[in-house]
Design an enzyme around this catalytic site. Structure first.
Site, PDB file in Angstrom:
ATOM      1  N   GLU A 234       0.863  -1.190   0.000  1.00 24.34           N
ATOM      2  CA  GLU A 234       0.000   0.000   0.000  1.00 24.34           C
ATOM      3  C   GLU A 234       0.893   1.232   0.000  1.00 24.34           C
ATOM      4  O   GLU A 234       1.895   1.269   0.718  1.00 24.34           O
ATOM      5  CB  GLU A 234      -0.894   0.111   1.254  1.00 24.34           C
ATOM      6  CG  GLU A 234      -2.037  -0.854   1.367  1.00 24.34           C
ATOM      7  CD  GLU A 234      -2.884  -0.596   2.619  1.00 24.34           C
ATOM      8  OE1 GLU A 234      -2.748   0.487   3.252  1.00 24.34           O
ATOM      9  OE2 GLU A 234      -3.674  -1.483   2.978  1.00 24.34           O
ATOM     10  N   GLU A 282     -13.692   5.685  -0.595  1.00 21.27           N
ATOM     11  CA  GLU A 282     -14.571   4.738   0.106  1.00 21.27           C
ATOM     12  C   GLU A 282     -15.343   5.476   1.202  1.00 21.27           C
ATOM     13  O   GLU A 282     -14.776   5.862   2.219  1.00 21.27           O
ATOM     14  CB  GLU A 282     -13.735   3.603   0.697  1.00 21.27           C
ATOM     15  CG  GLU A 282     -13.057   2.747  -0.360  1.00 21.27           C
ATOM     16  CD  GLU A 282     -12.073   1.751   0.228  1.00 21.27           C
ATOM     17  OE1 GLU A 282     -12.510   0.794   0.873  1.00 21.27           O
ATOM     18  OE2 GLU A 282     -10.848   1.961   0.061  1.00 21.27           O
ATOM     19  N   LYS A 285     -15.399   4.405   5.146  1.00 20.29           N
ATOM     20  CA  LYS A 285     -14.168   4.292   5.940  1.00 20.29           C
ATOM     21  C   LYS A 285     -14.322   5.119   7.208  1.00 20.29           C
ATOM     22  O   LYS A 285     -14.848   6.229   7.192  1.00 20.29           O
ATOM     23  CB  LYS A 285     -12.968   4.810   5.148  1.00 20.29           C
ATOM     24  CG  LYS A 285     -12.554   3.909   4.002  1.00 20.29           C
ATOM     25  CD  LYS A 285     -11.744   2.713   4.448  1.00 20.29           C
ATOM     26  CE  LYS A 285     -10.276   2.994   4.414  1.00 20.29           C
ATOM     27  NZ  LYS A 285      -9.484   1.761   4.577  1.00 20.29           N
ATOM     28  N   GLU A 291      -9.377   9.359   5.402  1.00 17.20           N
ATOM     29  CA  GLU A 291      -9.476   7.935   5.044  1.00 17.20           C
ATOM     30  C   GLU A 291     -10.474   7.697   3.913  1.00 17.20           C
ATOM     31  O   GLU A 291     -10.364   6.712   3.186  1.00 17.20           O
ATOM     32  CB  GLU A 291      -9.868   7.107   6.275  1.00 17.20           C
ATOM     33  CG  GLU A 291      -8.794   7.024   7.346  1.00 17.20           C
ATOM     34  CD  GLU A 291      -7.575   6.244   6.900  1.00 17.20           C
ATOM     35  OE1 GLU A 291      -7.738   5.218   6.201  1.00 17.20           O
ATOM     36  OE2 GLU A 291      -6.447   6.651   7.223  1.00 17.20           O
TER      37      GLU A 291
END
Length: 310
Positions: A234, A282, A285, A291
């Site tokens: 990541e 997203e 999250k 995030e």
């Protein structure tokens, strides 16, 4: 391999998996990471050629895999055998950023998965675990890097014995956010203007990403596993809702990363296999608002900002 992208699904508005795989293919993306054995994603990946990091799931799954060999054999039977080799499963990640007492399950789970894969004739699939960067300490200069806890030495030596790489989540964003006084934004985002020298070995660094990866390499060497490769499982930068989280910085970082990893790091020149986090913004999250904004794409498949994958 050019670049992989992590396919997180902590959202309620993402396209169906078959459309996601098509988007990867249309952009020339050659790698994907998924965070559990998602049957929809695995089915959609058949015949795509996309190299896959397949995470086992949460710490409950990790504990089950560590508990006994038959649990691992059942997991491989249910989640690997039906898909491989039509799905190009390259690595299995036994845990992602595992913390605290759960770390004791990493090595037993890896051993049981290795035995299950070998027993099923699937030994070409390599088993690793994905670590947070703070598993390493003394990271400056990079050559001083050392694993912070003893379990990582056992992980490193197991990886050395199987030929698997260490999967590591490497985020200059969080390093910069935690210490903007000492770290220059340009150094954190692959922009020119800052050079840092490691006085122990004379290597020079023009970006924080390389310095972080080479600290991991130094830690592997100190753990007696100098031959273990690092795969960046990541890395990314948020484009909204927090400190230094702008589309401009995110584009500079992720485009810089794509353009950079073909050449590796000062300590380890050559291709550095890397997966960007994440494919989509997203909306479910939790944690800091940033995030929700690590995606390269919006849920409607439009780019979050301009980016070239080559």
């Amino acid at each position: 391999m050019t670049i992989g992208v992590c396919y997180g699904v902590v959202a309620n508005n993402l396209p169906p998996a078959n459309e996601v795989v098509q988007l990867y293919r249309s952009k020339g993306l050659t790698g994907m990471r998924i965070y559990f054995a998602d049957a929809k994603a695995l089915s959609a990946l058949r015949g795509s050629g996309i190299a896959l990091i397949l995470d086992v799931g949460g710490t409950d799954v990790l504990a089950s895999l560590a508990a006994n060999a038959s649990n691992a054999a059942n997991w491989v039977r249910d989640n690997v055998r039906p898909y491989y080799p039509a799905v190009n499963i390259k690595y299995i990640a036994a845990g992602n950023e595992v913390l605290g007492g759960d770390t004791q399950n990493i090595v037993p789970a890896m051993r049981n998965l290795n035995a299950a894969l070998n027993g099923a004739g699937l030994g070409a699939i390599k088993v690793s675990t994905s670590i947070r960067f703070d598993a390493v300490t003394n990271t400056f200069p990079p050559s001083n890097g050392v694993f912070a806890q003893a379990y990582m030495t056992d992980v490193a030596r197991l990886l050395a014995s199987t030929g698997a790489p260490l999967l590591a989540n490497v985020y200059p964003y969080f390093a910069y956010k935690d210490n903007p006084r000492d770290i220059q934004l340009n150094y954190a985002t692959f922009r020119p203007g800052t050079t840092v020298r490691d006085q122990n070995n004379g290597l020079t660094y023009t970006c924080l990403f390389d310095a972080m990866v080479d600290a991991l390499v130094a830690a592997l060497e100190r753990a007696g596993a100098p031959g273990v490769r690092v795969v960046v499982s990541e890395s990314g930068w948020p484009s909204a809702s927090g400190f230094a989280a702008t589309a401009d910085n995110a584009r500079a970082y992720n485009q810089g990363l794509i353009d950079h990893v073909g050449g590796g790091t000062p300590k380890r020149p050559g291709l550095l296999e890397t997966y960007i986090f994440a494919m989509f913004n997203e909306n479910f999250k939790t944690g800091e608002l940033t995030e929700k904004h690590f995606g390269l794409f919006n849920p409607d498949k439009s780019p979050a900002y301009p980016i070239q994958f080559h």
